[in-house]
Design a protein around this motif. Structure first.
Motif, PDB file in Angstrom:
ATOM      1  N   PHE A 100      -6.056  -3.285  12.397  1.00 12.33           N
ATOM      2  CA  PHE A 100      -5.984  -3.314  10.944  1.00 12.33           C
ATOM      3  C   PHE A 100      -7.004  -4.279  10.350  1.00 12.33           C
ATOM      4  CE2 PHE A 100      -1.867  -1.793  12.379  1.00 12.33           C
ATOM      5  CZ  PHE A 100      -1.740  -0.640  11.617  1.00 12.33           C
ATOM      6  N   GLN A 101      -7.200  -4.121   9.037  1.00 12.61           N
ATOM      7  CA  GLN A 101      -8.293  -4.787   8.345  1.00 12.61           C
ATOM      8  C   GLN A 101      -8.083  -6.292   8.215  1.00 12.61           C
ATOM      9  OE1 GLN A 101     -10.296  -4.270   3.919  1.00 12.61           O
ATOM     10  NE2 GLN A 101      -9.451  -2.514   4.964  1.00 12.61           N
ATOM     11  N   GLU A 102      -6.870  -6.726   7.941  1.00 13.14           N
ATOM     12  CA  GLU A 102      -6.589  -8.142   7.702  1.00 13.14           C
ATOM     13  C   GLU A 102      -5.619  -8.650   8.762  1.00 13.14           C
ATOM     14  OE1 GLU A 102      -7.928 -10.093   5.589  1.00 13.14           O
ATOM     15  OE2 GLU A 102      -8.923  -8.748   4.166  1.00 13.14           O
ATOM     16  N   PRO A 103      -6.121  -9.293   9.822  1.00 14.19           N
ATOM     17  CA  PRO A 103      -5.215  -9.727  10.889  1.00 14.19           C
ATOM     18  C   PRO A 103      -4.171 -10.737  10.425  1.00 14.19           C
ATOM     19  CG  PRO A 103      -7.405 -10.694  11.184  1.00 14.19           C
ATOM     20  CD  PRO A 103      -7.511  -9.663  10.102  1.00 14.19           C
TER      21      PRO A 103
ATOM     22  N   ASN B   3       2.893 -10.533  12.214  1.00 13.39           N
ATOM     23  CA  ASN B   3       4.141 -11.037  11.631  1.00 13.39           C
ATOM     24  C   ASN B   3       4.180 -12.561  11.781  1.00 13.39           C
ATOM     25  OD1 ASN B   3       6.869 -11.724  11.066  1.00 13.39           O
ATOM     26  ND2 ASN B   3       7.499  -9.649  11.592  1.00 13.39           N
ATOM     27  N   PRO B   4       4.244 -13.292  10.660  1.00 13.07           N
ATOM     28  CA  PRO B   4       4.207 -14.759  10.755  1.00 13.07           C
ATOM     29  C   PRO B   4       5.441 -15.375  11.387  1.00 13.07           C
ATOM     30  CG  PRO B   4       4.694 -14.086   8.501  1.00 13.07           C
ATOM     31  CD  PRO B   4       4.365 -12.836   9.267  1.00 13.07           C
TER      32      PRO B   4
ATOM     33  N   MET C  90      -9.665 -15.575  16.213  1.00  7.81           N
ATOM     34  CA  MET C  90      -8.654 -15.446  17.266  1.00  7.81           C
ATOM     35  C   MET C  90      -7.592 -14.434  16.864  1.00  7.81           C
ATOM     36  SD  MET C  90      -7.831 -18.986  19.203  1.00  7.81           S
ATOM     37  CE  MET C  90      -9.044 -19.752  20.294  1.00  7.81           C
ATOM     38  N   SER C  91      -7.195 -14.445  15.584  1.00  6.14           N
ATOM     39  CA  SER C  91      -6.197 -13.476  15.126  1.00  6.14           C
ATOM     40  C   SER C  91      -6.708 -12.050  15.304  1.00  6.14           C
ATOM     41  CB  SER C  91      -5.868 -13.734  13.652  1.00  6.14           C
ATOM     42  OG  SER C  91      -5.291 -14.997  13.475  1.00  6.14           O
ATOM     43  N   GLN C  92      -7.991 -11.828  15.016  1.00 13.19           N
ATOM     44  CA  GLN C  92      -8.541 -10.494  15.196  1.00 13.19           C
ATOM     45  C   GLN C  92      -8.580 -10.114  16.672  1.00 13.19           C
ATOM     46  OE1 GLN C  92      -8.623  -7.590  13.967  1.00 13.19           O
ATOM     47  NE2 GLN C  92     -10.076  -7.987  12.312  1.00 13.19           N
TER      48      GLN C  92
ATOM     49  N   PRO D  32     -12.900  -4.169  11.218  1.00 12.20           N
ATOM     50  CA  PRO D  32     -12.342  -5.246  12.054  1.00 12.20           C
ATOM     51  C   PRO D  32     -13.003  -6.597  11.860  1.00 12.20           C
ATOM     52  CG  PRO D  32     -13.763  -3.817  13.363  1.00 12.20           C
ATOM     53  CD  PRO D  32     -13.627  -3.173  12.015  1.00 12.20           C
ATOM     54  N   THR D  33     -14.110  -6.677  11.130  1.00  9.90           N
ATOM     55  CA  THR D  33     -14.791  -7.960  10.948  1.00  9.90           C
ATOM     56  C   THR D  33     -14.714  -8.468   9.512  1.00  9.90           C
ATOM     57  OG1 THR D  33     -16.908  -6.806  10.589  1.00  9.90           O
ATOM     58  CG2 THR D  33     -16.388  -7.490  12.836  1.00  9.90           C
TER      59      THR D  33
END
Length: 329
Positions: free
Chosen positions: A95-98, A103-104, A158-160, A180-181
């Motif tokens: 997805f576009q926004e990691p 899920n936090p 790292m999240s991506q 993805p970037t």
């Protein structure tokens, strides 16, 4: 048979001002091991079309298609239970926004193992070992420790990488990477793209790359689909598209690249993408097109065929091409 085959995909949203067609008549084939790029301005229906394939659109969306098959299975005919067996296992999405997709409330290890628990017959210890292996694969140092981290404790890069690890967890046949970037700095962008391409080549997975970066497209993709206002206006092999764009919108996008600009000012496309209330009767690009005629403004354009694709245009920027030949079914 293509791994993913789409014909005449349309997505219509119910709004307070009436129905709005966000995706209109999209065709796409993706072979195993192939990388296909989808480009276009924000709001052109790129992500919505792929979310429709994944079955992740809200209840306000109505999805129709003449054909929507993945790995030989009709996705429109599957029940929700049958679709869930495929999504996340054989067909995955980055997805576009990691930072908003993770899920936090749960650790990244839990979220990676959750996909494997749903789709793979692995023991708890095997899922843990596979999660460590995946984080190593995507280049995260100290993977055992990172599995216990929460998303807010990781950087954007790292999240991506965690999102990519989740997509790869069940060894899918096709991955859809939605910009993805986005929101990453230039150095991290290059690392993430290099990682995706290396994994794609090593595993032979098919990849659909949604992006705004035409430089990335030129270096990585085998074919390019150009979207505008929900329509697919051009499809070509990458080399042919950059050398000889057929649609005026594609030509305008390429002319705006800094490396192609002549003089001190970057060329721009005048006007804005049409919305719900201002869609033209004919070609949707006609209000912004310097080649537009009265026919363009009043008659929807046909698909002008070419050897390796098409352009949705009355007067494609190509000499000697039959005007009304449809894309091969």
């Amino acid at each position: 048979m293509p791994l993913l085959s789409i014909r005449n995909l349309s997505v219509t949203f119910a709004t307070s001002r009436g129905p709005f067609r966000a995706v209109d008549g999209v065709d796409l084939d993706v072979e195993a091991g192939e990388l296909v790029a989808i480009v276009g301005e924000s709001g052109s229906g790129k992500s919505v079309a792929m979310l429709a394939v994944m079955g992740l659109l809200p209840w306000t969306a109505t999805v129709t298609a003449d054909r929507l098959t993945f790995d030989g299975r009709d996705m429109l005919a599957l029940s929700a239970r049958e679709r869930r067996k495929i999504i996340g296992r054989d067909l995955a999405m980055i997805f576009q926004e990691p930072m908003s997709s993770l899920n936090p409330c749960f650790t990244v290890g839990f979220q990676i193992r959750e996909a494997m628990k749903a789709h793979l017959d692995l023991s708890r210890a095997e899922r843990q070992a596979r999660a460590v292996e995946l984080l190593e694969l995507v280049g995260i140092p100290e993977p055992e420790r990172r599995l216990s981290a929460f998303p807010h404790q990781l950087s954007g890069g790292m999240s991506q990488r965690v999102m990519i690890a989740m997509a790869l967890a069940c060894k899918p046949k096709l991955i859809i990477a939605d910009e993805p970037t986005t929101a990453l700095d230039v150095t991290i962008q290059a690392q993430i793209l290099d990682l995706l391409l290396r994994l794609q080549k090593d595993s032979g997975v098919g990849l659909v790359l949604i992006t705004h970066d035409m430089g990335v497209v030129a270096e990585t993709a085998q074919r390019v689909c150009v979207h505008y206002a929900g329509q697919q206006v051009e499809m070509q092999e990458t080399r042919g598209l950059f050398r000889d764009p057929h649609h005026p919108y594609t030509a305008a996008l390429l002319a705006a690249l800094p490396e192609r600009a002549q003089g001190r000012m970057l060329p721009s496309i005048p006007g804005v993408v049409p919305g719900l209330a201002d869609r033209p009767k004919g070609c949707l690009f006609s209000p912004r097109c310097r080649f537009a005629t009265d026919t363009c403004r009043n008659v929807p354009p046909p698909r002008a065929g070419a050897e390796f694709g098409f352009a949705l245009c009355h007067t494609p920027l190509l000499a000697g091409v039959p005007q009304r030949r449809e894309i091969a079914a």
